[in-house]
Structure formats: C-alpha cells, structure tokens
Design a protein around this motif. Structure first.
Motif, PDB file in Angstrom:
ATOM      1  N   SER A   1       0.844  -1.196   0.005  1.00  0.00           N
ATOM      2  CA  SER A   1      -0.052  -0.038   0.098  1.00  0.00           C
ATOM      3  C   SER A   1       0.918   1.304  -0.260  1.00  0.00           C
ATOM      4  O   SER A   1       0.400   2.262  -0.546  1.00  0.00           O
ATOM      5  N   GLY A   2       1.963   1.203   0.563  1.00  0.00           N
ATOM      6  CA  GLY A   2       2.708   2.387   0.629  1.00  0.00           C
ATOM      7  C   GLY A   2       3.446   2.570  -0.764  1.00  0.00           C
ATOM      8  O   GLY A   2       3.497   3.690  -1.323  1.00  0.00           O
ATOM      9  N   HIS A   3       3.891   1.567  -1.547  1.00  0.00           N
ATOM     10  CA  HIS A   3       4.057   1.762  -2.841  1.00  0.00           C
ATOM     11  C   HIS A   3       2.947   2.436  -3.595  1.00  0.00           C
ATOM     12  O   HIS A   3       3.268   3.404  -4.690  1.00  0.00           O
ATOM     13  N   ALA A   4       1.849   1.863  -3.457  1.00  0.00           N
ATOM     14  CA  ALA A   4       0.643   2.383  -4.218  1.00  0.00           C
ATOM     15  C   ALA A   4       0.322   3.720  -4.094  1.00  0.00           C
ATOM     16  O   ALA A   4       0.126   4.688  -4.823  1.00  0.00           O
ATOM     17  N   LEU A   5       0.437   4.065  -2.597  1.00  0.00           N
ATOM     18  CA  LEU A   5      -0.002   5.242  -2.240  1.00  0.00           C
ATOM     19  C   LEU A   5       0.980   6.495  -2.932  1.00  0.00           C
ATOM     20  O   LEU A   5       0.524   7.593  -3.303  1.00  0.00           O
ATOM     21  N   MET A   6       2.432   6.071  -3.031  1.00  0.00           N
ATOM     22  CA  MET A   6       3.412   7.090  -3.559  1.00  0.00           C
ATOM     23  C   MET A   6       3.073   7.088  -5.019  1.00  0.00           C
ATOM     24  O   MET A   6       3.297   8.191  -5.688  1.00  0.00           O
ATOM     25  N   ALA A   7       2.798   5.891  -5.727  1.00  0.00           N
ATOM     26  CA  ALA A   7       2.549   6.068  -7.114  1.00  0.00           C
ATOM     27  C   ALA A   7       1.134   6.907  -7.243  1.00  0.00           C
ATOM     28  O   ALA A   7       1.298   7.459  -8.405  1.00  0.00           O
ATOM     29  N   TRP A   8       0.341   6.923  -6.615  1.00  0.00           N
ATOM     30  CA  TRP A   8      -0.912   7.506  -6.571  1.00  0.00           C
ATOM     31  C   TRP A   8      -0.602   9.251  -6.362  1.00  0.00           C
ATOM     32  O   TRP A   8      -1.354  10.035  -7.067  1.00  0.00           O
ATOM     33  N   LEU A   9       0.376   9.694  -5.421  1.00  0.00           N
ATOM     34  CA  LEU A   9       0.432  10.978  -5.297  1.00  0.00           C
ATOM     35  C   LEU A   9       1.472  11.698  -6.113  1.00  0.00           C
ATOM     36  O   LEU A   9       1.200  12.821  -6.379  1.00  0.00           O
ATOM     37  N   LEU A  10       2.549  10.992  -6.436  1.00  0.00           N
ATOM     38  CA  LEU A  10       3.660  11.673  -7.063  1.00  0.00           C
ATOM     39  C   LEU A  10       3.194  11.816  -8.561  1.00  0.00           C
ATOM     40  O   LEU A  10       2.629  10.931  -9.289  1.00  0.00           O
ATOM     41  N   PRO A  11       3.085  13.273  -8.940  1.00  0.00           N
ATOM     42  CA  PRO A  11       2.682  13.557 -10.421  1.00  0.00           C
ATOM     43  C   PRO A  11       3.184  12.795 -11.562  1.00  0.00           C
ATOM     44  O   PRO A  11       2.703  12.531 -12.573  1.00  0.00           O
ATOM     45  N   ALA A  12       4.418  12.669 -11.532  1.00  0.00           N
ATOM     46  CA  ALA A  12       5.500  11.996 -12.502  1.00  0.00           C
ATOM     47  C   ALA A  12       5.646  10.650 -12.582  1.00  0.00           C
ATOM     48  O   ALA A  12       6.312  10.000 -13.402  1.00  0.00           O
ATOM     49  N   ALA A  13       5.096   9.912 -11.636  1.00  0.00           N
ATOM     50  CA  ALA A  13       5.140   8.516 -11.483  1.00  0.00           C
ATOM     51  C   ALA A  13       4.204   7.885 -12.479  1.00  0.00           C
ATOM     52  O   ALA A  13       3.284   8.439 -12.886  1.00  0.00           O
ATOM     53  N   ASP A  14       4.501   6.653 -12.974  1.00  0.00           N
ATOM     54  CA  ASP A  14       3.552   5.900 -14.078  1.00  0.00           C
ATOM     55  C   ASP A  14       2.274   5.366 -13.164  1.00  0.00           C
ATOM     56  O   ASP A  14       2.223   5.485 -11.918  1.00  0.00           O
ATOM     57  N   GLN A  15       1.241   5.561 -13.902  1.00  0.00           N
ATOM     58  CA  GLN A  15       0.024   5.090 -13.229  1.00  0.00           C
ATOM     59  C   GLN A  15      -0.398   3.857 -12.853  1.00  0.00           C
ATOM     60  O   GLN A  15       0.318   2.675 -13.081  1.00  0.00           O
ATOM     61  N   LEU A  16      -0.710   4.088 -11.510  1.00  0.00           N
ATOM     62  CA  LEU A  16      -0.964   2.885 -10.727  1.00  0.00           C
ATOM     63  C   LEU A  16      -2.106   1.632 -11.533  1.00  0.00           C
ATOM     64  O   LEU A  16      -3.013   2.280 -11.926  1.00  0.00           O
ATOM     65  N   ASP A  17      -1.697   0.491 -11.437  1.00  0.00           N
ATOM     66  CA  ASP A  17      -2.671  -0.368 -12.349  1.00  0.00           C
ATOM     67  C   ASP A  17      -3.032  -1.592 -11.115  1.00  0.00           C
ATOM     68  O   ASP A  17      -4.410  -2.193 -11.303  1.00  0.00           O
ATOM     69  N   LYS A  18      -2.518  -2.161 -10.275  1.00  0.00           N
ATOM     70  CA  LYS A  18      -2.811  -3.220  -9.614  1.00  0.00           C
ATOM     71  C   LYS A  18      -1.927  -3.425  -8.361  1.00  0.00           C
ATOM     72  O   LYS A  18      -0.694  -3.151  -8.384  1.00  0.00           O
ATOM     73  N   ILE A  19      -2.624  -3.918  -7.139  1.00  0.00           N
ATOM     74  CA  ILE A  19      -2.041  -4.205  -6.057  1.00  0.00           C
ATOM     75  C   ILE A  19      -2.408  -5.733  -5.569  1.00  0.00           C
ATOM     76  O   ILE A  19      -3.808  -6.029  -5.820  1.00  0.00           O
ATOM     77  N   SER A  20      -1.454  -6.361  -5.023  1.00  0.00           N
ATOM     78  CA  SER A  20      -1.730  -8.000  -4.713  1.00  0.00           C
ATOM     79  C   SER A  20      -0.943  -8.185  -3.633  1.00  0.00           C
ATOM     80  O   SER A  20       0.307  -7.871  -3.572  1.00  0.00           O
ATOM     81  N   ILE A  21      -1.395  -8.916  -2.590  1.00  0.00           N
ATOM     82  CA  ILE A  21      -0.679  -9.872  -1.855  1.00  0.00           C
ATOM     83  C   ILE A  21      -0.681 -11.259  -1.767  1.00  0.00           C
ATOM     84  O   ILE A  21      -0.382 -11.721  -0.899  1.00  0.00           O
ATOM     85  N   VAL A  22      -0.895 -11.646  -3.132  1.00  0.00           N
ATOM     86  CA  VAL A  22      -0.862 -13.222  -3.202  1.00  0.00           C
ATOM     87  C   VAL A  22       0.386 -13.320  -3.435  1.00  0.00           C
ATOM     88  O   VAL A  22       1.171 -12.939  -4.272  1.00  0.00           O
ATOM     89  N   PRO A  23       1.125 -14.418  -2.846  1.00  0.00           N
ATOM     90  CA  PRO A  23       2.400 -14.802  -2.933  1.00  0.00           C
ATOM     91  C   PRO A  23       2.419 -15.377  -4.470  1.00  0.00           C
ATOM     92  O   PRO A  23       2.010 -16.401  -4.724  1.00  0.00           O
ATOM     93  N   ARG A  24       3.535 -14.950  -5.163  1.00  0.00           N
ATOM     94  CA  ARG A  24       4.185 -15.256  -6.472  1.00  0.00           C
ATOM     95  C   ARG A  24       5.411 -15.566  -6.503  1.00  0.00           C
ATOM     96  O   ARG A  24       6.228 -14.372  -6.271  1.00  0.00           O
ATOM     97  N   GLY A  25       5.985 -16.550  -7.027  1.00  0.00           N
ATOM     98  CA  GLY A  25       7.400 -16.560  -7.063  1.00  0.00           C
ATOM     99  C   GLY A  25       8.091 -16.520  -5.816  1.00  0.00           C
ATOM    100  O   GLY A  25       7.848 -17.201  -4.720  1.00  0.00           O
ATOM    101  N   GLN A  26       9.074 -15.442  -5.623  1.00  0.00           N
ATOM    102  CA  GLN A  26       9.812 -15.056  -4.562  1.00  0.00           C
ATOM    103  C   GLN A  26       9.168 -13.879  -4.191  1.00  0.00           C
ATOM    104  O   GLN A  26       9.904 -13.675  -2.954  1.00  0.00           O
TER     105      GLN A  26
END
Length: 665
Positions: free
Chosen positions: A473-498
């Motif tokens: 959620s911290g990553h997502a909030l920064m992506a939502w707040l910072l104007p030059a960052a790439d657009q947020l697309d998805k958040i998941s806490i399902v374990p995948r790979g490592q």
C-alpha cells in the motif's frame, strides 16, 4: 502484399553417393563378410585328428604306438609314436606310400598308423582303473587340460570382439557417406571437420516478410538485400555490389532468426543456419575447417543466405580474453574473416549474423567489407506487440471478451517470444480448467504468471500478511500521489514466485528518454514500501532489500552517468554497469580518481535520503488513505485500478503535493 500459395511438396530424394564412395563401401562390406566366414567356417574345413575307438586306443598303447596322451573331460587326444624298426607296424606304415587312407588295421591285427599323426577318442562312462598303469608301463607321456566351455562358446568368444570392431567401423563408414537433405553432415568419424549447418531450400518454407509482425524498420533495412538476392543482375548492371554481411543486433527473443529466414524466403534462395558455438571444438583447426566447408557449400548454392546465430561465441575480440592468440576460437574467427574477404562480387552470398552482445565483437569483424550493415532490432512497441499477438493468436481459440490491444498495453518490455509464450500459457490454463476458449481472465493470469511467477502455497502468518499489505500500500500511495510517476494499475498480496506481494504500474506511453522529475518520483515509489513500514510499525524490515537495490542503482546512474547532480556536474563516469568481459577489464584502469568516487557515493546517498524524506512527509500527511488502502488489500487480496481509485479518490493538486513534500521546483 505478398500472396502465399499452398503447394504440395514433392517427395525429396536423397542424393546418390559418388561412384568412388560406393565402391569403397561395397569393398568394406565384402571384406567384412569374408573375414566372418573365414573365422566361422575355417575350423570346419581344416583336417581333424583321426578318430579311434577306445579299444583301438588301448591296443595302440600296448603296441607302443602312442607317444603322448592328453585328458580333457571325457575326451582323450594324443599323438602316435614312430614305429619300432623291424616290426610289422613299420612295414605297414611304409606300404601304400604312407597313404592316410590305408586301413586302420593290418592283416596281422596290428594298427596301421602314421608317425606323428594326431588322434582322439572318447572314454567310456565306466571307470577304467587299468588305464593309467598301462600308460605308465608303456612310457606314454600323460597330460591334462582343465574343463572348457563348448565349441560354440569358444567361437563366440573369439568372434565377438572382432564383430564389434567391424560393425562399428562399417556403421561409422555408412554415417560418413550419408548426407542429410538439409545439406549438413551427420557428424560421422570422417566428417568431424564438416560444417553442421542446416540447409533449407526455398521450397521448404513459404515464410516471407509479411509473416514477420512488427520490426518495420528492420524489414525496411533488409528489403534491399532481398531485392539483390532475387534479381542480382539488376544491381550488377549499375555496378553495385551486395553487402557481404549484415549484423542483426537486438535483445533475445526479438525475432532475429525469424527475420533472417524471412529474407531468404522472400528472395526465394537457399538458407544455411547454424550457431556460432557449433564452430568451436576442443581441437585446434576443426572450427576453421567447418568454416571452409560451410562457405564452400554456400558458393555451390549461390545466391543464398548464411545465418550465424550468436556470433559472439566465436567472434569476440582477439587478444582481450584470457589465453593466447592461437587458440581454437581465434583460429576460427580468422577463417571467417578470410572467407568473407574472399567473396567475389558475382558470388551473391550474404552473411546474416545475430548477437545481443555487439560490444564484445572484434573490430576486424565489424569493418566495412565484412559486416557492412548493422540492423538494430528493438523490443516491440505497443502497435507491434498487438500485431505479434494477432499473428500468434491465429492458432488459438479466443473468447469474445478478449482484448489483445489491452494485453499489448500491459506487456511493456515483452519480446516477440515472450508474447508467443503468453498466449501459449493462457491456452494451457484453459485446457487445465477445461474451458473451450481463452478468455481475458486467462490472459491476465498468464501475464501475471510470466511477470511475477506462479501462485504458491500461502504459508504466510497474519502478522506478516499485514506487514506485506502496508508495504504494498505504501508503494501504491506514492504512485498515486507523485505526479510524474507511472499510473497505478494493480495491488496484490498473493504470494507469487519469490515475492509476497506486488504493486504494478502501467506507463501511459513508452519512454526512451527520462526526465529527472520522473526518475525522482520513480525512486520515491520504490521507497514507499519502506517508508510505510516505518510510519505504521516504527521499524523497517528486510522486505525492502530489492527496492533499495533498484533505487540505489537508479540514483547511481543519475549521478555518475546522466549529469543529474549539481556537485558532480555534466560529466559521466562509467563504473560497474557494463557486461563482464574477463580479460578486457583486467587491462583497463579506473577513469576517475578516488576522490571523485567518494564524491559520487556521497551524492548518491544524499539523493536517496532526500527523496525518502519527502516520501515520509507525504505518507504522514495521507496516513488515513494508507490505512484504508491496506485494510481493503487485506480483505480482497488483490485490487485493480478501478477499486484503488474508489478508495483513494481524486489525487491532490501538484502544487499541494510539492508544498507537503517540500519540493521547490
């Protein structure tokens, strides 16, 4: 547009062997058959010893006509002695010119024998206790042999090693004479130095330029090669000569081999294909021999195309690696250079080579006259990815809800091979779930599996799961707040790979150059997870290891290579970011001082610390949004873009964000 017609291929016939090779083959077979017959039938044709009955044997012993005997199981063999002078046996032996066909017994009952002749008899089943005393009394030499296996076992033991050797020799000779329809040798004993290239006739494939999706710039660069191969006389009348070599440079999976085959197919000429590693052997001179054989075969098929994949395996800079200048690889490279220099303008052979490591190639290989042109093949853009997906989707049954354009937009950085693999993974998932067609959900799952890895068992406790939720959620909030960052697309806490969780961003457009503001906001998004952990739990965890490594590397490039540091200024210092080439780095010195290196490290540390401080101020200001987003992720496990926008609402104005973060620009 090129029209492709489906034609029925005629059966291909294997080329006949030359007369000399066929005669040699028949001679070897006849020699082998003669040898086997001699070994098997020879013992039967040789004259054997005289057969005696047991009674005749004892009679001969009593008449002192036996010199020696040998016992072997139930057989007794031996040799007759010379007859005593003046006896009837002597006169009988001298009669009839000593013919071996004389009667065994003379008229007086004495045995008629030939001196030194061998004989054999069989012992009766009943024991004869008088035999040994009789032999000793008559002075007969007695010997014995251990029991051995039967005759066929002895014959087999004698013939088997020779049969194996002869069979192996004939097999290798036969393989030597076989020629594959592709034009290469099959690696027999006497074809060790022959080229292993696969040859494709233009009838074998209808592949053309229209069958290669995307790569429009590369196809335009190669169209002149196609025209020259298809009609070389048109260029000769003008005085133009075809480029001898074209180097295809691009990341793995971008379609270099496919493009080379399309050039040959479009021009309708034969195509020789092999890898650079197939030239290199442990024996010096073998690779050079294979190069000569390859170019000799190509000259017979001209006009044609030779394609060498991964040419960096044999074309690396000479004298730069460990070892001397006379090893097998460098001898092979020298032969390639010599063969390309030996081309005449009328041979009409073009060498296409592919590599993703042009920096390690020898300069002599890259000069004009050898590889005259370099065609750069980049990863496909969104439009090209859509075209590639359309090509590979022809053989897959798609559902009505599939949107390949959306998949193309969400696969930034995918190569053509990656896109083909994505559709195949989706088809495998559809088969596993017993669905009749591939729908959009399966395509999304296949993309997540390729990018993030397959879902794994959830062995995560409640505390760790809560920590991961706040981190993402911290990553997502920064992506939502910072104007030059790439657009947020998805958040998941399902374990995948490592990874225990993931936050995905989708760029609105593909970038090849980056502004400093974008790079700073990108580092801010990377540090958002660590900042959220500090804000909520009061301490950091090891979960930010990958984020810190990526942020540090990006900051190092900004400072040392892109001139985005006021103290360093507009200069570039390369360090530790080039591909490793053992041997070349050993001979190079650092191109900046230790004081400059210390200054670079300080600037990197200050840049990352400054961005982290600004991210922390933004996190404190929007703590309520962080809590809402984390709770939603804990409940749903995965949130898409629409759900995130519904939770966070409208982002603040750019001026407000800069005021909170303390950005004065």
């Amino acid at each position: 547009m090129k029209e492709h017609q489906t034609t029925r291929k005629a059966p291909q016939e294997h080329p006949s062997l030359p007369a000399g090779e066929g005669l040699k083959r028949h001679f070897l077979i006849a020699l082998g058959v003669t040898f086997v017959l001699w070994m098997v039938v020879g013992p039967w044709l040789a004259p054997g010893p005289t057969e005696l009955s047991y009674t005749q044997f004892k009679q001969a012993v009593r008449q002192d006509q036996v010199a020696e005997v040998t016992f072997e199981r139930d057989h007794i063999s031996g040799r007759f002695a010379d007859p005593l002078p003046g006896t009837a046996a002597e006169s009988d032996a001298q009669s009839a010119d000593g013919a071996a066909t004389a009667p065994l017994k003379s008229q007086d009952g004495a045995l008629r024998v030939n001196a030194g002749e061998e004989w054999v008899t069989t012992m009766p089943q009943v024991q004869d206790p008088d035999l040994l005393p009789l032999l000793e009394t008559r002075g007969v030499e007695i010997a014995a042999k251990p029991a051995e296996s039967g005759m066929w076992t002895r014959v087999l033991a004698t013939l088997l090693p020779w049969a194996i050797l002869l069979g192996g020799f004939l097999y290798l000779s036969q393989r030597m004479q076989k020629r594959l329809m592709g034009g290469g040798q099959d690696g027999g004993l006497f074809s060790f130095g022959k080229a292993k290239a696969k040859r494709f006739r233009h009838q074998d494939s209808n592949l053309g330029m229209d069958d290669v999706a995307g790569l429009e710039n590369a196809k335009a660069d190669l169209q002149e090669i196609v025209d020259h191969l298809a009609d070389p006389q048109r260029f000769r009348r003008i005085g133009a000569t075809m480029p001898k070599g074209v180097l295809l440079i691009g990341p793995p999976g971008t379609g270099k081999t496919l493009l080379a085959r399309a050039v040959a197919g479009e021009a309708g000429v034969p195509f020789f294909s092999l890898s650079g590693s197939e030239f290199v052997e442990m024996f010096v001179g073998v690779g050079a021999s294979r190069v000569r054989d390859l170019f000799e075969a190509a000259k017979k098929e001209a006009p044609c195309v030779i394609f060498i994949d991964e040419i960096d395996a044999v074309g690396r800079s000479r004298g730069a690696g460990l070892g001397g200048g006379h090893d097998e690889r460098e001898q092979t490279l020298n032969q390639i250079l010599s063969e390309m220099d030996g081309f005449t303008p009328t041979e009409d052979i073009v060498v296409l080579a592919a590599t993703n490591r042009p920096d390690v190639l020898d300069k002599a290989l890259l000069r004009p006259g050898r590889f005259d042109r370099k065609v750069h093949i980049e990863l496909p853009d969104r439009k090209a990815r859509k075209a590639i997906l359309d090509v590979h989707a022809r053989k897959i049954r798609l559902a009505e809800d599939t949107d390949l354009g959306l998949i193309a937009a969400r696969t930034v950085g995918f190569s053509g091979a990656d896109l083909e693999n994505l559709l195949n993974e989706a088809a495998l998932l559809a088969g596993r779930e017993r669905k009749e067609a591939v729908d959009m959900k399966l395509l999304e799952s296949a993309r997540d599996k390729i990018v993030l890895g397959a879902e794994r068992d959830r062995g995560v406790g409640d505390d760790e799961r809560r920590l991961v939720a706040y981190h993402e959620s911290g990553h997502a909030l920064m992506a939502w707040l910072l104007p030059a960052a790439d657009q947020l697309d998805k958040i998941s806490i399902v374990p995948r790979g490592q990874a225990l969780g993931v936050t995905e961003q989708l760029p609105e457009e593909e970038r090849r150059t980056y502004k400093e503001s974008y790079l700073r906001d990108r580092i801010g998004v990377m540090l958002g997870g660590r900042v959220a952990e500090q804000t909520v739990f009061g301490e950091v965890t090891t979960g930010a290891e990958s984020d810190l490594a990526q942020a540090t590397e990006l900051a190092r490039r900004m400072v040392a290579r892109w001139g985005m540091s006021r103290r360093i200024g507009p200069v570039a210092f390369r360090r530790g970011d080039e591909p490793v080439f053992l041997g070349r780095e050993m001979g190079q010195s650092q191109d900046f001082s230790d004081a400059t290196a210390r200054l670079i490290d300080e600037e990197i540390r200050e840049l990352v610390a400054d961005i982290e401080a600004r991210a922390r101020r933004l996190m404190d200001e929007h703590r309520d949004r962080l809590e809402r987003l984390a709770e939603a992720v804990l409940e749903e496990e995965s949130l898409d873009r629409a759900a995130i926008d519904a939770i966070l609402g409208e982002p603040p104005k750019v001026g407000e964000i800069r005021r909170i973060a303390g950005v004065g620009r």
